[in-house]
Design an enzyme around this catalytic site. Structure first.
Site, short mmCIF file in Angstrom:
data_model
loop_
_atom_site.label_atom_id
_atom_site.label_comp_id
_atom_site.label_asym_id
_atom_site.label_seq_id
_atom_site.Cartn_x
_atom_site.Cartn_y
_atom_site.Cartn_z
N VAL A 8 0.85 -1.19 0.00
CA VAL A 8 0.00 0.00 0.00
C VAL A 8 0.88 1.24 0.00
O VAL A 8 1.75 1.38 0.86
CB VAL A 8 -0.93 0.01 1.23
CG1 VAL A 8 -1.80 1.27 1.23
CG2 VAL A 8 -1.79 -1.24 1.28
N SER A 9 0.67 2.13 -0.96
CA SER A 9 1.38 3.41 -1.02
C SER A 9 2.89 3.19 -1.04
O SER A 9 3.42 2.57 -1.96
CB SER A 9 0.93 4.29 0.16
OG SER A 9 1.37 5.62 0.00
N TRP A 10 3.62 3.66 -0.02
CA TRP A 10 5.08 3.43 0.07
C TRP A 10 5.38 1.94 -0.03
O TRP A 10 6.33 1.53 -0.70
CB TRP A 10 5.58 4.00 1.39
CG TRP A 10 7.04 3.87 1.65
CD1 TRP A 10 8.02 4.79 1.36
CD2 TRP A 10 7.72 2.77 2.30
NE1 TRP A 10 9.25 4.32 1.77
CE2 TRP A 10 9.09 3.10 2.34
CE3 TRP A 10 7.30 1.56 2.83
CZ2 TRP A 10 10.05 2.24 2.92
CZ3 TRP A 10 8.24 0.69 3.40
CH2 TRP A 10 9.59 1.04 3.43
#
Length: 277
Positions: A109-111
């Site tokens: 998720v994301s990073w």
């Protein structure tokens, strides 16, 4: 070495401390039926494993593993900075230490989506399927607005819940614009993001990009993005889906944290993908 984790965690987690090659990690395991390979999840920047609890609790028969990145949550900070490749090796060794000797599915998720891409590239025979959520190909991407990114430069939102509530709509968009009180549950689970640990995460991705080798990924890949994501505009998900050969794109009418705001829908989407032949 395994021992009980010092912090409380949701009942959905079996939480423990694991010493992996000298680095102690706080690990959360959500037990499943074992019908499919386990799902390894990499969290967003500054995020401790409790923040994944709504998604983990919404899963059906999938066994899932997540850990606090060194310097975040209950995992002690490392002596030296790390890169995505070293974090991926640590995650790979952790999964083997936990007894998962075969293929695994990987999500980020994301990073954490960048780290998940690195895992799929670095361990192509281990990673069976790949799930990329609200993420990008790294430093070569279409960024969010400068004022939004400036609010992400420090972990203040993890320490100051009032500040988090005041900026949630601006940085996360989607459901938080419609109902600012949604952030309260999310903020209540935040802990342990120090400036040093957060900086290590920022430095880890400095100059990293997956663009040169995305075409080499052979795992079936699910790319999911919110249409109202101020941090990572949806065009980045479209780029990932177009460059990864076996990828498909799913768009949701939400912002950056739809895994948190709509965990049931997200869990169903992911499990349907993982169960495909």
């Amino acid at each position: 070495m395994t021992q009980t984790a010092p912090h409380s965690a949701p009942a959905s987690f079996e939480t423990r401390m694991e010493d992996v090659g000298g680095q102690v990690l706080r690990v959360g395991i959500r037990r499943g039926t074992g019908k499919r390979p386990p799902l390894l999840m990499f969290n967003g920047i500054g995020a401790n494993l409790e923040l994944a609890a709504p998604f983990f609790e919404a899963l059906g028969d999938t066994e899932a593993v997540i850990f606090d990145v060194p310097g975040i949550g209950g995992s002690p900070a490392p002596l030296l900075p790390y890169r995505p490749s070293t974090l991926v090796k640590l995650a790979h060794d952790l999964m083997r230490q936990l007894g998962y000797d075969g293929e695994i599915d990987v999500s980020g998720v994301s990073w954490g989506g960048g780290v998940a891409q690195q895992f799929a590239f670095q361990y192509p025979l281990v990673c069976r399927r790949l799930v990329l959520v609200a993420t990008s190909p790294g430093s070569i991407m279409v960024p969010g607005a400068p004022d939004v990114l400036a609010k992400m430069a420090s972990p203040r939102r993890y320490a100051d819940k009032g500040y988090m509530q005041s900026i949630a709509a601006d940085i996360y968009g989607g459901a938080f614009r419609r109902d600012p009180t949604l952030i309260q549950r999310h903020a209540a689970a935040m802990r342990g993001a120090t400036q040093y640990g957060y900086t290590l995460q920022l430095l880890a991705m400095l100059g990293w990009t997956s663009l040169p080798w995305l075409w080499m990924l052979r795992q079936p890949t699910l790319v999911v993005s919110g249409t109202d994501d101020p941090l990572i505009p949806v065009i980045n998900a479209k780029a990932l889906a177009s460059l990864i050969p076996k990828a498909r794109l799913e768009l949701v009418d939400d912002g950056h944290l739809f895994v948190v705001t709509d965990p049931v829908r997200m869990a169903a989407l992911v499990e349907e993908f993982l169960a495909e032949e």
